[in-house]
Design a protein around this motif. Structure first.
Motif, mmCIF file in Angstrom:
data_model
loop_
_atom_site.group_PDB
_atom_site.id
_atom_site.type_symbol
_atom_site.label_atom_id
_atom_site.label_comp_id
_atom_site.label_asym_id
_atom_site.label_seq_id
_atom_site.Cartn_x
_atom_site.Cartn_y
_atom_site.Cartn_z
ATOM 1 N N CYS A 57 41.022 25.792 32.864
ATOM 2 C CA CYS A 57 40.212 26.708 32.077
ATOM 3 C C CYS A 57 39.184 27.387 32.980
ATOM 4 O O CYS A 57 39.049 27.056 34.160
ATOM 5 N N LEU A 58 38.427 28.312 32.424
ATOM 6 C CA LEU A 58 37.435 29.041 33.207
ATOM 7 C C LEU A 58 36.454 28.115 33.923
ATOM 8 O O LEU A 58 36.025 28.396 35.043
ATOM 9 N N ALA A 92 40.144 32.004 45.019
ATOM 10 C CA ALA A 92 38.761 31.695 45.366
ATOM 11 C C ALA A 92 37.926 31.367 44.129
ATOM 12 O O ALA A 92 38.102 31.961 43.064
ATOM 13 N N VAL A 93 37.032 30.403 44.293
ATOM 14 C CA VAL A 93 36.099 30.031 43.230
ATOM 15 C C VAL A 93 34.687 30.136 43.790
ATOM 16 O O VAL A 93 34.333 29.468 44.767
ATOM 17 N N ASP A 94 33.886 30.985 43.189
ATOM 18 C CA ASP A 94 32.506 31.171 43.625
ATOM 19 C C ASP A 94 31.697 29.942 43.203
ATOM 20 O O ASP A 94 31.567 29.665 42.003
ATOM 21 N N TYR A 145 39.574 31.778 37.555
ATOM 22 C CA TYR A 145 40.392 32.789 36.889
ATOM 23 C C TYR A 145 41.854 32.405 37.089
ATOM 24 O O TYR A 145 42.525 32.886 37.988
ATOM 25 N N ARG A 146 42.359 31.543 36.232
ATOM 26 C CA ARG A 146 43.662 30.916 36.474
ATOM 27 C C ARG A 146 44.591 30.942 35.254
ATOM 28 O O ARG A 146 45.435 30.051 35.088
ATOM 29 N N GLY A 147 44.441 31.921 34.393
ATOM 30 C CA GLY A 147 45.249 31.951 33.169
ATOM 31 C C GLY A 147 46.742 31.923 33.410
ATOM 32 O O GLY A 147 47.487 31.247 32.702
ATOM 33 N N ALA A 148 47.208 32.667 34.416
ATOM 34 C CA ALA A 148 48.649 32.694 34.696
ATOM 35 C C ALA A 148 49.136 31.344 35.202
ATOM 36 O O ALA A 148 50.249 30.921 34.901
#
Length: 387
Positions: A45-46, A137-139, A146-149
């Protein structure tokens, strides 16, 4: 069955599709199951929490048939909006709770005659991109994923050797996802299986708002750019259109090969409120009451709505293989509840309920392309309320 120790599905000789879902029994709550194994694949999830799902197994004639329903809930177009979603179930499984299946997911044969005994799944929605995002990348400042796909891909696989029938469905942002992922879903299953897709209130159109601005196009452009969605939109559309246009069903449909059924209101309450009359286009709030209740629209506002209906109808595909149920009720999402799916006072077009129309189309009992007359002609509309 589900093995709680291994967190895996064990369904010998069945069409097993382990997907993110939320289980609901017709009116009965069901526990939530976290798909913790997906975290290692970056399918989260987000907020980085594991995706969640529920599942109701099929029985009798439905043991080799699968209904996958993708949850809706809008999109986040910037960091601020996505961070806000991490504080609720739209961006984190930490806030998800038990749900109840009803409507197309219900187990009542009378109110859901065609799908009541299928294996039923509902994918929980916590990525804000209609399951299209994929950014590595994850800030660390926001911890946004951002991994919905990845969520979609990590959970859309398994032994499908004996799957005989399947329907990918969804409502709102999930209804859009059922279109965007339709052909990929078809490719997961045996060529001999009867595979189709069904979008409820997910046919968002490319239209200007009342100020003449492209508000919804701007929204979708931001979503695609933020979530890195381009590579996960239908490739057949991407090869001819700009990525943000491939977030609109009207530009995806001409390149689709899998049969689709479109359930939508021509006066969709979400689209009127956010595409036709977003807050930015109505600073004086002249449309405030009309957007919430079509019966409170002035004659000039109603004329504008009739024009929006015309645009919506023009954006629909012309292929006879596409099923349609385009009603004139001012509402949004109608397949997830028994009152609107099939009940004694459900909305109808030509004496046909939504459930019957979708069932007739899926099972090839008849071609279904029902387009309602202009508001306020349909006397069954007062029986439903906006969702």
């Amino acid at each position: 069955m589900f093995d709680p120790k291994s967190r895996a599905w064990i369904v010998p000789s069945l069409c097993l599709i382990s997907l993110l879902v939320s289980l609901e029994v017709d009116g009965s709550p069901a526990p939530m199951i976290l798909l913790e194994s997906a975290v290692a694949k970056g399918a989260v999830c987000l907020d980085g929490s594991p995706p969640a799902y529920h599942f109701l197994p099929g029985s009798g004639s439905g043991v080799n048939s699968w209904l996958v329903f993708m949850e809706g809930g809008g999109w986040c177009r910037n960091v601020t909006e996505c961070v806000e979603r991490t504080g609720n179930f739209r961006g984190s499984s930490k806030f998800m709770k038990e749900l109840s299946f009803s409507g197309i997911l219900g187990d009542n044969q009378k109110t859901n005659p065609d799908f009541y005994n299928w294996n039923r799944i509902k994918i929980r929605y916590c990525d804000g991109s209609s399951f299209t995002g994929d950014v590595e990348a994850v800030d660390p400042a926001t911890n946004l994923h951002y991994r919905g796909a990845r969520v979609h891909h990590a959970t859309s696989h398994a032994n499908v050797a004996e799957c005989l029938q399947a329907l990918l469905s969804g409502c709102s942002a999930g209804g859009l996802a059922s279109i965007l992922h339709c052909d990929d879903f078809r490719n997961l299953l045996p060529s001999s299986a009867n595979v189709k897709c069904f979008s409820d209130a997910g046919y968002f159109i490319d239209a200007k708002d009342i100020s003449g601005a492209d508000s919804v196009k701007s929204l979708y452009t931001d979503v695609v750019n933020l979530h890195g969605s381009t590579k996960n939109l239908p490739s057949s559309c991407n090869s001819m259109e700009t990525p943000s246009r491939c977030f609109f069903p009207q530009y995806v449909m001409p390149t689709m090969s899998t049969p689709l059924f479109i359930l939508n209101s021509a006066y969709d309450s979400w689209q009127i409120m956010n595409i036709l009359v977003p807050s930015s286009a109505d600073p004086g709030q002249a449309w405030a009451e009309c957007k919430l209740d079509i019966k409170k629209c002035s004659s000039s506002q109603l004329q504008t709505l009739q024009g929006f209906r015309s645009q919506f109808l023009q954006a629909l595909p012309t292929s006879n293989s596409t099923g349609m149920f385009i009603i004139s009720c001012h509402t949004h999402c109608q397949s997830g509840g028994r009152p609107t799916w099939q009940d004694v006072d459900s909305p109808m077009i030509e004496n046909t309920t939504i459930a019957k129309a979708v069932g007739d189309w899926y099972n090839d009992r008849s071609a279904v392309r029902k387009i309602d007359c202009e508001y306020p002609c349909n006397s069954s509309c007062p029986n439903i309320t906006n969702e």
